[in-house]
Scaffold this motif. Structure first.
Motif, PDB file in Angstrom:
ATOM      1  N   ALA A 408       0.664  -1.139  -0.073  1.00 18.96           N
ATOM      2  CA  ALA A 408      -0.038  -0.048  -0.042  1.00 18.96           C
ATOM      3  C   ALA A 408       0.851   1.160   0.017  1.00 18.96           C
ATOM      4  O   ALA A 408       0.412   2.214  -0.608  1.00 18.96           O
ATOM      5  CB  ALA A 408      -1.123  -0.101   1.165  1.00 18.96           C
ATOM      6  N   VAL A 490      -7.382   2.673   2.358  1.00 22.35           N
ATOM      7  CA  VAL A 490      -6.891   1.563   2.196  1.00 22.35           C
ATOM      8  C   VAL A 490      -7.067   0.798   3.449  1.00 22.35           C
ATOM      9  O   VAL A 490      -6.912   1.499   4.550  1.00 22.35           O
ATOM     10  CB  VAL A 490      -5.114   1.387   1.769  1.00 22.35           C
ATOM     11  CG1 VAL A 490      -4.763  -0.123   1.972  1.00 22.35           C
ATOM     12  CG2 VAL A 490      -5.144   2.107   0.467  1.00 22.35           C
ATOM     13  N   ARG A 521      -7.273  -7.431   2.751  1.00 21.05           N
ATOM     14  CA  ARG A 521      -6.743  -6.130   2.426  1.00 21.05           C
ATOM     15  C   ARG A 521      -7.033  -5.484   0.923  1.00 21.05           C
ATOM     16  O   ARG A 521      -7.375  -6.216   0.197  1.00 21.05           O
ATOM     17  CB  ARG A 521      -5.269  -6.315   2.321  1.00 21.05           C
ATOM     18  CG  ARG A 521      -4.772  -7.474   1.724  1.00 21.05           C
ATOM     19  CD  ARG A 521      -3.867  -7.264   0.487  1.00 21.05           C
ATOM     20  NE  ARG A 521      -4.730  -6.909  -0.780  1.00 21.05           N
ATOM     21  CZ  ARG A 521      -4.266  -7.079  -1.975  1.00 21.05           C
ATOM     22  NH1 ARG A 521      -3.216  -6.979  -2.299  1.00 21.05           N
ATOM     23  NH2 ARG A 521      -5.216  -6.353  -3.033  1.00 21.05           N
ATOM     24  N   SER A 523      -5.229  -2.748  -1.665  1.00 19.61           N
ATOM     25  CA  SER A 523      -3.631  -2.182  -1.867  1.00 19.61           C
ATOM     26  C   SER A 523      -3.679  -0.808  -2.423  1.00 19.61           C
ATOM     27  O   SER A 523      -2.877   0.191  -2.082  1.00 19.61           O
ATOM     28  CB  SER A 523      -2.796  -2.808  -3.111  1.00 19.61           C
ATOM     29  OG  SER A 523      -3.718  -3.122  -4.070  1.00 19.61           O
TER      30      SER A 523
END
Length: 648
Positions: A408, A490, A521, A523
């Motif tokens: 990220a 994010v 998650r 990115s």
């Protein structure tokens, strides 16, 4: 006597029952004048709170986030009192402080105009001059309801009844003739507010529910100095120029259509091209880091969401299709991809050798956002994210989590957004157990482990209770738009529960079956939101590698069209995004048009350029840089694109 430990570590003794206000006063007139609220043992309190036990006391001013919030909240009450004086029949809803100031929602027949806001500001000035003390008092639920019934305030009664389920007394704040349901804290007096401005009025559904009553929301902002207000208003004017909602439409990146619906933008060719560039960049980089791409359905039966618990914890935010009363016939558009991607893991038995398993997907998602929450491309009902899930063993958790954060940060650096973000460790709220699954011991253990990981990574973060996903804590990378409104860009989440619910097991080295951790998650986050932030960051002048049109060729007359077309063909063969403006218009006009459209490079070609086989080059923001050979120009632009430079 009680011992008071001040923020700087100084310990002082005061008599029992002294108020924080008196303590601050004893510390000096300058501090007393600036004090907004205080933290007593970490809990936000009104300055007039009496202190009965030893404690740590931190004085908050406007420079502190909680101090500023107290200041703005008081201004909201002053505005509400002014509205009530001018419009006695107004029904009061809610009026909190927000990141960019404050607002208050009102229910009344009159529609506020710009002239009405000026009248309200004038009445606020009177209230401030009256220097009314803001005084807190508490009532049992029954008396609290009776008070609001006397004042004919149905929205307050609804809120009181909700709080009554907790069995708590209800707190109010009064200032002169005005009384409001409120937990506080507030400034000592209305006179402490020095500078303020009402900014706008919009519609807002009660509690953000489109089935609820449409109210009128007045936004405002307040400061302790007129100079601070003036500076803020100047920033707002600059923000309006950079607002992606304005720039994105003017540059034809996207549009919206009323009969299609809120939060459902039409991405036009330019905007679509940028999203395509970002998506390819992200997917290629994720593949380099061991991710495997999936493509899963946009819709599923309620059965899937029941296993994942989304049906019970997220249903209000989902678009249900079919008969939701007969749940076996109900489908829903997906609000996230995790339960779908888990099926990739489940197609066969897994062992420790398969882990970590990294799955990614460019996911189109659907969430039933409230009308009042949506803004341009920042918050939508249909959007696309760079989603991913990692199944890993406990021993792999820290390395995989750090890898997600580093990925990220890599994208943020490339895009030029890394200096604009903050990090938030979002935890559960043990007092709101219905919102979460799992027990206290599990949550505390995982949150402790995640805190250690974050500390080892070495990022600076704030902790926030009640912001976790219902299945686990998360790291939110936060960013503000040009107006100061904060959103999550994010997330990286630790899930210690859903693997078990879906039966996702692996055989460990010892031959035993175990459940992996799952990291959820993104990115680059939501692609549309990222595009909005980039348009605001660069005021529409995107870096060359992201620009939907990188070069525009401008022949000065029809005679040089063939040469211009040859240049165009050469650049296109190299993958450079180029257009030819061969309209029968003056060159100066075509240059101005290209400048308005934020084109990075303009190539003017005429007789001399054709004869010498070169180009007259104009660069966005720099103007005419003279003549370059074709190869020199190609080398320059190719290097800029390859390096993903933030500047032309």
């Amino acid at each position: 006597m009680v011992k008071i430990t001040l923020k700087d570590g100084t310990v002082k003794e005061f008599k029992k029952g002294i108020s924080a206000d008196e303590i601050v006063k004893s510390l000096g007139a300058k501090l007393y004048k600036a004090a907004c609220a205080c933290l007593i043992n970490g809990e936000l309190k009104d300055l007039r709170t009496n202190i009965e036990d030893d404690c740590t006391l931190e004085i908050l001013t406007f420079d502190d986030k909680l101090g500023e919030s107290t200041y703005q909240h008081t201004a909201a009450h002053i505005m509400a009192q002014a509205v009530k004086r001018l419009y006695p029949g107004a029904k009061m809803a809610i009026g909190p402080s927000i990141d960019s100031g404050f607002y208050y929602d009102f229910d009344l027949d009159t529609t506020f105009t710009v002239e009405d806001l000026a009248k309200i500001e004038k009445e606020m000035k009177k209230i401030i001059k009256e220097n009314l003390p803001l005084e807190c008092f508490v009532l049992p639920v029954k008396q609290a309801i009776e008070l609001m019934q006397e004042q004919e305030q149905p929205y307050k009664i609804e809120l009181i009844k909700e709080h009554s389920e907790k069995g708590e007394d209800i707190s109010f704040y009064s200032q002169g003739e005005y009384t409001d349901l409120c937990a506080g804290p507030h400034l000592r007096t209305t006179g402490a507010v020095k500078a303020y401005k009402l900014l706008s009025c919009t519609g807002a559904y009660w509690r953000g529910d489109s089935k609820g009553k449409m109210l009128q929301r007045i936004y405002g902002v307040a400061f302790p100095k007129a100079s601070m207000l003036s500076e803020h208003l100047q920033k707002l004017e600059e923000a309006k120029k950079r607002d992606h909602n304005k720039i994105g439409r003017e540059l034809e990146f996207f549009t919206t259509v009323d009969y299609i619906g809120q939060g459902l933008p039409i991405m036009l060719p330019k905007g679509t091209k940028v999203l395509q560039i970002l998506q390819r960049f992200v997917e290629d980089e994720e593949e380099k880091r061991g991710y495997m791409l999936t493509k899963t359905p946009l819709i599923a039966k309620s059965d899937l969401y029941k296993i994942s618990e989304h049906w019970y914890h997220y249903r209000d935010n989902m678009f249900i299709i079919g008969d939701s009363e007969k749940e076996e016939e109900a489908f829903a558009l997906r609000p996230m991809t995790c339960p779908f991607q888990f099926q990739t893991y489940l197609v066969k038995g897994r062992s420790y050798r398969d882990l970590p398993m990294r799955l990614n997907e460019t996911s189109t998602l659907f969430r039933k956002e409230a009308s009042g929450e949506m803004h341009g491309l920042i918050r939508l009902r249909q959007f696309t994210i760079s989603e991913g899930h990692i199944a890993c063993m406990p021993s792999q958790l820290e390395e995989e989590f750090a890898g997600c954060v580093n990925l990220a940060k890599y994208f943020l650096d490339i895009l030029g957004l890394s200096e604009d973000v903050t990090y938030r460790f979002s935890k559960w709220d043990e007092n709101d157990k219905e919102k979460y699954i799992g027990d206290k011991d599990q949550w505390e253990a995982v949150q402790s482990e995640m805190r250690n990981i974050l500390d080892n990574i070495g990022i600076k973060y704030e902790e926030a209770d009640g912001e976790a996903a219902f299945y686990g804590p998360k790291l939110d990378i936060q960013i503000k738009n040009v107006y100061g409104k904060e959103d999550t860009l994010v997330t990286v989440q630790v899930d210690f529960q859903l693997a078990e619910r879906f039966g996702m097991m692996y055989t460990d080295k010892d031959g035993k079956k175990k459940y992996p951790y799952v990291i959820h998650r993104t990115s680059i986050g939501c692609y549309e939101r990222t595009l909005a932030l980039l348009l605001e960051k660069y005021a529409g002048a995107l870096p060359v590698w992201l620009s939907p049109e990188q070069v525009r060729i401008l022949p000065i007359s029809e005679k040089y069209k063939d040469y211009a077309e040859d240049v165009e063909k050469q650049l296109k063969a190299l993958g450079i995004r180029v257009t030819l403006d061969d309209r029968n218009e003056k060159t100066g006009y075509k240059i101005r048009e290209a400048q308005k459209e934020k084109i990075p490079f303009m190539l003017i070609v005429g007789e001399q350029e054709q004869n010498e086989n070169n180009l007259s080059v104009r660069i966005r923001g720099k103007g005419d840089i003279g003549k370059l050979s074709r190869l020199e120009f190609i080398d320059m632009i190719s290097k800029n694109i390859a390096e993903k430079s933030k500047e032309v």
